[in-house]
Design a protein around this motif. Structure first.
Motif, mmCIF file in Angstrom:
data_model
loop_
_atom_site.group_PDB
_atom_site.id
_atom_site.type_symbol
_atom_site.label_atom_id
_atom_site.label_comp_id
_atom_site.label_asym_id
_atom_site.label_seq_id
_atom_site.Cartn_x
_atom_site.Cartn_y
_atom_site.Cartn_z
ATOM 1 N N ASP A 154 35.576 37.925 44.441
ATOM 2 C CA ASP A 154 35.015 38.376 45.716
ATOM 3 C C ASP A 154 35.070 39.885 45.892
ATOM 4 O OD1 ASP A 154 37.712 38.603 46.155
ATOM 5 O OD2 ASP A 154 37.803 37.107 47.750
ATOM 6 N N SER A 155 36.055 40.544 45.315
ATOM 7 C CA SER A 155 36.112 42.003 45.465
ATOM 8 C C SER A 155 36.926 42.613 44.339
ATOM 9 C CB SER A 155 36.720 42.399 46.819
ATOM 10 O OG SER A 155 38.074 41.989 46.907
ATOM 11 N N ILE A 156 36.612 43.855 44.010
ATOM 12 C CA ILE A 156 37.343 44.607 42.995
ATOM 13 C C ILE A 156 37.630 45.993 43.545
ATOM 14 C CG2 ILE A 156 37.278 45.605 40.681
ATOM 15 C CD1 ILE A 156 35.339 43.367 39.880
ATOM 16 N N ASN A 157 38.899 46.316 43.669
ATOM 17 C CA ASN A 157 39.351 47.644 44.057
ATOM 18 C C ASN A 157 39.740 48.358 42.769
ATOM 19 O OD1 ASN A 157 40.922 49.874 44.795
ATOM 20 N ND2 ASN A 157 41.884 48.847 46.519
ATOM 21 N N LEU A 158 38.886 49.258 42.292
ATOM 22 C CA LEU A 158 39.124 49.879 40.994
ATOM 23 C C LEU A 158 40.416 50.681 40.958
ATOM 24 C CD1 LEU A 158 35.457 50.947 40.172
ATOM 25 C CD2 LEU A 158 36.782 49.151 39.050
ATOM 26 N N ALA A 159 40.771 51.297 42.084
ATOM 27 C CA ALA A 159 42.012 52.071 42.121
ATOM 28 C C ALA A 159 43.232 51.180 41.907
ATOM 29 C CB ALA A 159 42.141 52.800 43.460
ATOM 30 N N GLU A 160 43.149 49.944 42.383
ATOM 31 C CA GLU A 160 44.260 49.000 42.275
ATOM 32 C C GLU A 160 44.153 48.120 41.037
ATOM 33 O OE1 GLU A 160 47.012 47.740 44.255
ATOM 34 O OE2 GLU A 160 47.020 49.764 45.077
ATOM 35 N N GLU A 161 42.927 47.704 40.707
ATOM 36 C CA GLU A 161 42.747 46.643 39.719
ATOM 37 C C GLU A 161 42.014 47.079 38.455
ATOM 38 O OE1 GLU A 161 40.992 43.198 41.844
ATOM 39 O OE2 GLU A 161 41.273 44.467 43.604
ATOM 40 N N GLY A 162 41.461 48.293 38.450
ATOM 41 C CA GLY A 162 40.619 48.706 37.341
ATOM 42 C C GLY A 162 41.301 48.645 35.988
ATOM 43 N N GLU A 163 42.500 49.175 35.888
ATOM 44 C CA GLU A 163 43.198 49.222 34.601
ATOM 45 C C GLU A 163 43.455 47.818 34.061
ATOM 46 O OE1 GLU A 163 47.311 51.082 32.657
ATOM 47 O OE2 GLU A 163 46.624 51.735 34.640
ATOM 48 N N SER A 164 43.972 46.937 34.899
ATOM 49 C CA SER A 164 44.265 45.572 34.442
ATOM 50 C C SER A 164 42.983 44.798 34.149
ATOM 51 C CB SER A 164 45.109 44.837 35.487
ATOM 52 O OG SER A 164 44.415 44.737 36.722
ATOM 53 N N LEU A 165 41.930 45.072 34.917
ATOM 54 C CA LEU A 165 40.669 44.372 34.701
ATOM 55 C C LEU A 165 40.086 44.703 33.330
ATOM 56 C CD1 LEU A 165 38.442 42.577 35.948
ATOM 57 C CD2 LEU A 165 37.378 44.667 36.820
ATOM 58 N N PHE A 166 40.029 45.983 32.988
ATOM 59 C CA PHE A 166 39.450 46.364 31.703
ATOM 60 C C PHE A 166 40.358 45.987 30.530
ATOM 61 C CE2 PHE A 166 36.850 49.193 34.393
ATOM 62 C CZ PHE A 166 35.605 48.866 33.884
ATOM 63 N N ALA A 167 41.629 45.697 30.820
ATOM 64 C CA ALA A 167 42.542 45.244 29.761
ATOM 65 C C ALA A 167 42.460 43.741 29.540
ATOM 66 C CB ALA A 167 43.986 45.634 30.114
ATOM 67 N N ALA A 168 41.795 43.030 30.437
ATOM 68 C CA ALA A 168 41.723 41.569 30.347
ATOM 69 C C ALA A 168 40.860 41.140 29.163
ATOM 70 C CB ALA A 168 41.168 40.987 31.646
ATOM 71 N N GLU A 169 41.343 40.189 28.378
ATOM 72 C CA GLU A 169 40.614 39.742 27.193
ATOM 73 C C GLU A 169 39.321 39.025 27.542
ATOM 74 O OE1 GLU A 169 43.024 37.436 24.635
ATOM 75 O OE2 GLU A 169 44.466 39.048 24.207
ATOM 76 N N TRP A 170 39.299 38.374 28.726
ATOM 77 C CA TRP A 170 38.116 37.596 29.078
ATOM 78 C C TRP A 170 36.922 38.469 29.473
ATOM 79 C CZ3 TRP A 170 36.266 38.481 33.935
ATOM 80 C CH2 TRP A 170 37.159 39.003 34.871
ATOM 81 N N LEU A 171 37.182 39.739 29.810
ATOM 82 C CA LEU A 171 36.089 40.629 30.215
ATOM 83 C C LEU A 171 35.449 41.217 28.961
ATOM 84 C CD1 LEU A 171 34.690 41.846 32.733
ATOM 85 C CD2 LEU A 171 36.159 43.836 32.439
ATOM 86 N N ARG A 172 34.312 40.663 28.594
ATOM 87 C CA ARG A 172 33.667 41.068 27.341
ATOM 88 C C ARG A 172 32.179 41.339 27.566
ATOM 89 N NH1 ARG A 172 36.485 36.319 25.685
ATOM 90 N NH2 ARG A 172 38.356 36.776 24.454
ATOM 91 N N GLY A 173 31.569 41.911 26.543
ATOM 92 C CA GLY A 173 30.123 42.011 26.444
ATOM 93 C C GLY A 173 29.448 42.653 27.638
ATOM 94 N N GLY A 174 28.401 41.945 28.095
ATOM 95 C CA GLY A 174 27.562 42.487 29.149
ATOM 96 C C GLY A 174 28.291 42.707 30.452
ATOM 97 N N MET A 175 29.248 41.814 30.780
ATOM 98 C CA MET A 175 29.958 41.975 32.041
ATOM 99 C C MET A 175 30.868 43.198 32.009
ATOM 100 S SD MET A 175 29.907 40.730 35.008
ATOM 101 C CE MET A 175 29.163 39.112 34.781
ATOM 102 N N ARG A 176 31.541 43.405 30.885
ATOM 103 C CA ARG A 176 32.370 44.613 30.745
ATOM 104 C C ARG A 176 31.499 45.866 30.874
ATOM 105 N NH1 ARG A 176 37.159 46.512 28.507
ATOM 106 N NH2 ARG A 176 37.882 44.389 28.180
ATOM 107 N N HIS A 177 30.348 45.846 30.215
ATOM 108 C CA HIS A 177 29.433 46.987 30.281
ATOM 109 C C HIS A 177 28.961 47.213 31.715
ATOM 110 C CE1 HIS A 177 26.417 49.832 28.941
ATOM 111 N NE2 HIS A 177 25.467 49.145 29.552
ATOM 112 N N LYS A 178 28.633 46.111 32.418
ATOM 113 C CA LYS A 178 28.143 46.225 33.795
ATOM 114 C C LYS A 178 29.201 46.850 34.703
ATOM 115 C CE LYS A 178 24.927 44.564 35.603
ATOM 116 N NZ LYS A 178 23.606 45.119 35.987
ATOM 117 N N ILE A 179 30.435 46.372 34.615
ATOM 118 C CA ILE A 179 31.495 46.917 35.470
ATOM 119 C C ILE A 179 31.772 48.373 35.117
ATOM 120 C CG2 ILE A 179 33.914 46.686 36.164
ATOM 121 C CD1 ILE A 179 33.655 43.695 35.754
ATOM 122 N N GLY A 180 31.696 48.705 33.827
ATOM 123 C CA GLY A 180 31.871 50.098 33.424
ATOM 124 C C GLY A 180 30.805 50.994 34.029
ATOM 125 N N GLU A 181 29.562 50.518 34.041
ATOM 126 C CA GLU A 181 28.475 51.297 34.635
ATOM 127 C C GLU A 181 28.669 51.441 36.145
ATOM 128 O OE1 GLU A 181 24.953 49.236 33.355
ATOM 129 O OE2 GLU A 181 24.645 50.665 31.712
#
Length: 436
Positions: free
Chosen positions: A223-250
């Motif tokens: 429902d929500s992503i606070n990059l200041a709080e959750e960004g580091e752990s989110l990008f470290a998550a193994e399940w975040l791959r491919g297009g979704m990882r690219h989308k969140i990075g953009e």
């Protein structure tokens, strides 16, 4: 342009929603931001094809409320069909549709037809949308030998968009643009939306998608992503791959180039209005956010101004004498906070305060998540007239009414105790001047 009578009907419709008070609060906030751009909305060709009428209704609603968005639309499925009919392969390299020069007339024609269908659907609902003038967006070919006539945006004419927005008209933007020599260039619609957002600096950027949001490892919408709080752990998550990882990075990169109050949402067509105008929203809200700090002891000066500004009330002097907070949570810019004490051994949320200027950014949700991480069992009360109650009802395990309060709780173990706890909590006097 929508008539005044239509605007009145729209406002009545919105005010009739369960979250009507929330809607009015968001309308006031968005309407107070004079000038500029309310939102850039990107929709793919599949969405336009499948949800044309629903999308047109949402855009007509925003226009009638005086909040016309800029709409960027793609035409992916339509192009696949048209190009296949001509024997032009749908090759992709590095995520780009390889675009030979001979494909450009078909791409331009299909995009133009998509724009006309969207304009007609809006007009049928009393709304006005027009394509931006040629040259309002300029492109440049990236690597013709590798991708063909695929480009990126290098110039956006702000005045061309502002002229339409000031007139209350919805600007429509396709994925086909020209370079400085007038040569047609095919540009990914997401890239077009980001370039326009960087130039116009909108309050909201919305990507309308078939998934309705960003999905977690279980396929559920985040429902929500606070990059200041959750960004580091989110990008470290193994399940975040491919297009979704690219989308969140953009999205993260885009937010770095937008005002701190701006946010990016991914949402379904049917959830678009709810995402924009209610606390609970729909889809995924991503924002740069603020870190939430934990304080075992919080000085009065740290939270008094925040509470009074958020509630638009003055605290009684006795408030600070009547209890000792167990802990306090505060966002780094002091725009949101929670004060927690204890009642009969149970954590009691005494104040949950978010400044009006910070609402709609997802900061309340970040604060709430932090709160529950410290207090998985929690009780609190809220006046029946509190416009934030829809959020509380959505996140509480249960509630009981004790006029003029609703008493909420989180934690299944509390339910047998709630009659007694609710009676005690509701019997306590109000904390602001003028309350008994």
């Amino acid at each position: 342009m929508a008539s005044e009578a239509f605007k009145d009907r729209v406002k009545l419709l919105l005010h009739g929603l369960e979250e009507g008070r929330e809607v009015r609060a968001y309308l006031r906030r968005f309407s107070q931001d004079t000038g500029g751009c309310f939102a850039v909305v990107k929709v793919g060709g599949a969405i336009v094809e499948r949800d044309l009428n629903l999308l047109a209704e949402a855009l007509a609603l925003l226009q009638a409320l005086g909040l016309p968005p800029v709409v960027v639309f793609g035409a992916g499925p339509q192009l696949d069909t048209e190009l296949a009919a001509q024997g032009i392969p749908a090759d992709r390299v590095d995520g780009f549709r390889v675009t030979p020069k001979e494909a450009l007339p078909t791409i331009s024609s299909a995009s133009g037809q998509m724009g006309r269908e969207l304009i007609a659907a809006m007009q049928a609902r009393g709304a006005s949308g027009v394509g931006v003038t040629p040259g309002a967006v300029r492109a440049k070919v990236i690597d013709e030998s590798r991708y063909g006539m695929v480009g990126d945006i290098h110039h956006v004419d702000r005045s061309a968009f502002q002229h339409l927005l000031d007139a209350g008209i919805v600007p429509l933007v396709s994925c086909v643009h020209t370079d400085e020599q007038g040569q047609l260039v095919n540009v990914n619609a997401d890239n077009v939306a980001r370039a326009i957002a960087e130039e116009l600096q909108p309050q909201k950027v919305v990507f309308v998608t078939g998934t309705g949001g960003i999905l977690d490892q279980d396929g559920a919408i985040i429902d929500s992503i606070n990059l200041a709080e959750e960004g580091e752990s989110l990008f470290a998550a193994e399940w975040l791959r491919g297009g979704m990882r690219h989308k969140i990075g953009e999205i993260s990169g885009l937010l770095d180039r937008l005002p701190s109050a701006s946010s990016v949402s991914m949402v379904s067509t049917e959830g678009l209005i709810r995402e924009l105008f209610t606390h609970t929203g729909s889809g995924t809200l991503v924002r740069r956010g603020e870190a939430i700090g934990f304080h075992e002891r919080a000085e009065r000066e740290m939270v008094e101004s925040l509470i009074e500004n958020a509630f638009k009330r003055t605290l009684k002097a006795s408030y600070w004498e009547s209890f000792s907070p167990r802990y306090t949570l505060l966002s780094e810019q002091r725009r949101a906070g929670a004060v927690v004490s204890s009642i009969d051994g149970v954590d009691f949320l005494d104040k949950f305060a978010v400044l009006s200027a910070a609402r709609g950014e997802g900061l309340a949700k970040s604060l709430w998540d932090q709160l529950l991480s410290h207090s998985p069992t929690l009780v609190w009360r809220s006046r029946l007239s509190n416009p934030f109650n829809a959020f509380y009802h959505a996140h509480a395990d249960g509630s009981v009414r004790r006029d003029p309060w609703t008493v909420f709780w989180v934690g299944a173990s509390l339910e047998p105790r709630m009659t007694a706890l609710a009676d005690e909590i509701a019997s306590r006097p109000g904390d602001f001047e003028g309350e008994t």
